[in-house]
Design a protein around this motif. Structure first.
Motif, PDB file in Angstrom:
ATOM      1  N   ASP A 117       9.306  -1.436  -6.771  1.00 60.82           N
ATOM      2  CA  ASP A 117       9.777  -1.719  -8.127  1.00 60.82           C
ATOM      3  C   ASP A 117      10.854  -2.792  -8.124  1.00 60.82           C
ATOM      4  OD1 ASP A 117       9.706  -1.032 -11.018  1.00 60.82           O
ATOM      5  OD2 ASP A 117      11.799  -0.505 -10.634  1.00 60.82           O
ATOM      6  N   LEU A 118      11.744  -2.746  -7.151  1.00 60.95           N
ATOM      7  CA  LEU A 118      12.786  -3.766  -7.068  1.00 60.95           C
ATOM      8  C   LEU A 118      12.160  -5.141  -6.865  1.00 60.95           C
ATOM      9  CD1 LEU A 118      15.740  -4.631  -6.882  1.00 60.95           C
ATOM     10  CD2 LEU A 118      15.683  -4.050  -4.442  1.00 60.95           C
TER      11      LEU A 118
ATOM     12  N   SER B  62       0.869  -1.177   0.000  1.00 57.36           N
ATOM     13  CA  SER B  62       0.000   0.000   0.000  1.00 57.36           C
ATOM     14  C   SER B  62       0.905   1.227   0.000  1.00 57.36           C
ATOM     15  CB  SER B  62      -0.911  -0.005   1.233  1.00 57.36           C
ATOM     16  OG  SER B  62      -1.666  -1.193   1.309  1.00 57.36           O
ATOM     17  N   PRO B  63       1.286   1.714  -1.177  1.00 55.80           N
ATOM     18  CA  PRO B  63       2.358   2.714  -1.283  1.00 55.80           C
ATOM     19  C   PRO B  63       2.200   3.949  -0.407  1.00 55.80           C
ATOM     20  CG  PRO B  63       1.850   1.814  -3.436  1.00 55.80           C
ATOM     21  CD  PRO B  63       0.825   1.260  -2.508  1.00 55.80           C
TER      22      PRO B  63
ATOM     23  N   ALA C  69      -1.740   5.241 -10.111  1.00 54.24           N
ATOM     24  CA  ALA C  69      -1.216   6.412 -10.810  1.00 54.24           C
ATOM     25  C   ALA C  69       0.098   6.886 -10.187  1.00 54.24           C
ATOM     26  CB  ALA C  69      -2.248   7.539 -10.789  1.00 54.24           C
ATOM     27  N   LEU C  70       0.166   6.895  -8.878  1.00 50.87           N
ATOM     28  CA  LEU C  70       1.393   7.317  -8.201  1.00 50.87           C
ATOM     29  C   LEU C  70       2.560   6.397  -8.544  1.00 50.87           C
ATOM     30  CD1 LEU C  70      -0.030   8.207  -4.662  1.00 50.87           C
ATOM     31  CD2 LEU C  70       0.802   9.809  -6.390  1.00 50.87           C
ATOM     32  N   LEU C  71       2.307   5.085  -8.545  1.00 54.90           N
ATOM     33  CA  LEU C  71       3.365   4.137  -8.894  1.00 54.90           C
ATOM     34  C   LEU C  71       3.790   4.305 -10.352  1.00 54.90           C
ATOM     35  CD1 LEU C  71       2.161   0.872  -7.119  1.00 54.90           C
ATOM     36  CD2 LEU C  71       4.189   2.226  -6.551  1.00 54.90           C
TER      37      LEU C  71
ATOM     38  N   GLY D 188       7.397   4.726 -14.029  1.00 59.08           N
ATOM     39  CA  GLY D 188       7.199   4.651 -15.474  1.00 59.08           C
ATOM     40  C   GLY D 188       6.431   3.422 -15.932  1.00 59.08           C
ATOM     41  N   TYR D 189       5.507   2.945 -15.126  1.00 61.28           N
ATOM     42  CA  TYR D 189       4.746   1.759 -15.509  1.00 61.28           C
ATOM     43  C   TYR D 189       3.755   2.062 -16.623  1.00 61.28           C
ATOM     44  CZ  TYR D 189       6.535  -0.307 -11.173  1.00 61.28           C
ATOM     45  OH  TYR D 189       7.342  -0.786 -10.175  1.00 61.28           O
TER      46      TYR D 189
END
Length: 373
Positions: A300-301, A277-278, A328-330, A335-336
């Motif tokens: 991301d890693l 949950s970012p 959207a934040l991720l 760059g997804y």
């Protein structure tokens, strides 16, 4: 607060993230109240709130939650749970919860909450579960009548600092054919490992009830190890501190070379889902070891290494967020593209506490929805 009012689109193809089919696995009922509903229920019960209007109350929750500490973050729930002590209140909140999920494009949501915290006005544990299920079913019916579709399941949570684990586990099993799909433990993590509830987890295993455990948020690898060993967790609530078991050996301009410790290796190889949950992870300080901005998040890693990462909101009220916003934040941070977002939803479908045929059906709905985007 209306986190669905902002239009979030992917850069490049411009796809509307809100319109994409999504799955929510980690979303707390007492963290998803509408501020106006909270004000109205508090007024009915003679309770004071820190702001008189919905926007002001939403801002108060967000400000209070940006503490960098899980313990401080959890204090905001004293207010939300205070208005969730009657059958009518629980049913209303659950019904609106489903409306808000559907408006955000969620097609399947698992809603977690701790019935033991909702007995102050005379409800029994079973009555509380029944009230929430009534609201969830009403909400799903409303969505269908409006031409949409959503499915939900309850995750019954035991508070890890209390001594009611077995009692709550038995409650979950009693209601497994009436809306309950799994079990969870939550609350202050450090000092309260899953091993404290080993009897409950043994019982749940004997009943083949799936389990997720909050671990790797406010505590590290030993907490995760206990969730896996003592809790037999099929998913990890947050789980971001599994990254403490990764060793970055070297980096060059194009690649990062990483070796996995035994806990991380087990979680990745067994495809144990991480319920990240970012925004919440930033608010509670779960990623402090790596930084204090979203781009520092180990999400991301973990994704690049092949972990089964999923994206969730945790508490939409406290974080002022939605699943659309989290995606959207991720996307902005890493760059997804559309394929990445589809992968996160397929990960969630595979990890849902549903029969295999139902999970396959969810996956098909996701694939069809993304193909049309």
């Amino acid at each position: 607060m209306n986190t669905n009012s902002t239009e979030y689109r992917l850069e490049g193809d411009g796809a509307s993230i809100q319109s994409l089919p999504k799955i929510s696995l980690h979303d707390h009922l007492d963290g998803g109240l509408r501020p106006q509903t909270l004000i109205e229920l508090a007024d009915e019960q003679g309770l004071e709130v820190p702001a008189a209007d919905a926007d002001g109350l939403a801002a108060w929750f967000t400000e209070q939650s940006n503490s960098g500490s899980l313990v401080e973050y959890l204090k905001t729930f004293d207010l939300t749970t205070a208005v969730m002590q009657t059958r009518a209140g629980l049913a209303r909140i659950a019904r609106e919860f489903v409306h808000d999920l559907a408006a955000d494009g969620v097609i399947y949501g698992e809603i977690r909450w701790a019935p033991e915290q909702h007995l102050a006005r005379g409800l029994t544990l079973d009555e509380a579960v029944e009230a929430v299920q009534e609201g969830l079913e009403q909400g799903a019916d409303d969505v269908r009548h409006q031409g949409g579709g959503i499915r939900t399941g309850q995750l019954i949570t035991a508070m890890r600092h209390a001594d009611r684990g077995l009692e709550i586990a038995e409650l979950a099993v009693r209601h497994r054919d009436r809306g309950v799909v799994g079990f969870d433990i939550a609350g202050a993590e450090a000092g309260f490992p899953a091993s404290r509830h080993r009897t409950a987890f043994d019982y749940l295993a004997s009943q083949f009830m799936p389990v997720t455990v909050h671990a790797g948020e406010a505590d590290g690898l030993e907490s995760i190890r206990s969730a896996l060993f003592d809790g037999r967790a099929l998913r990890l609530g947050h789980g971001v501190r599994i990254a403490e078991d990764l060793l970055i050996e070297r980096q060059d301009d194009e690649n990062t070379y990483v070796s996995l410790g035994p806990v991380a290796q087990w979680v990745r190889d067994r495809e144990i889902a991480l319920e990240t949950s970012p925004s919440s992870n930033l608010q509670t300080g779960a990623i402090t070891a790596w930084g204090d901005e979203l781009v520092d998040h180990p999400f991301d890693l973990l994704y690049q290494l092949g972990f089964r990462v999923t994206v969730n909101t945790d508490n939409r009220l406290q974080s002022g967020t939605s699943l659309t916003r989290e995606l959207a934040l991720l996307s902005d941070a890493f760059g997804y593209d559309l394929d990445d977002l589809e992968t996160f939803q397929l990960n969630a479908a595979a990890a849902a506490f549903l029969p295999l045929d139902d999970r396959d059906e969810l996956a098909e709905l996701i694939q069809d929805g993304f193909d049309e985007a």
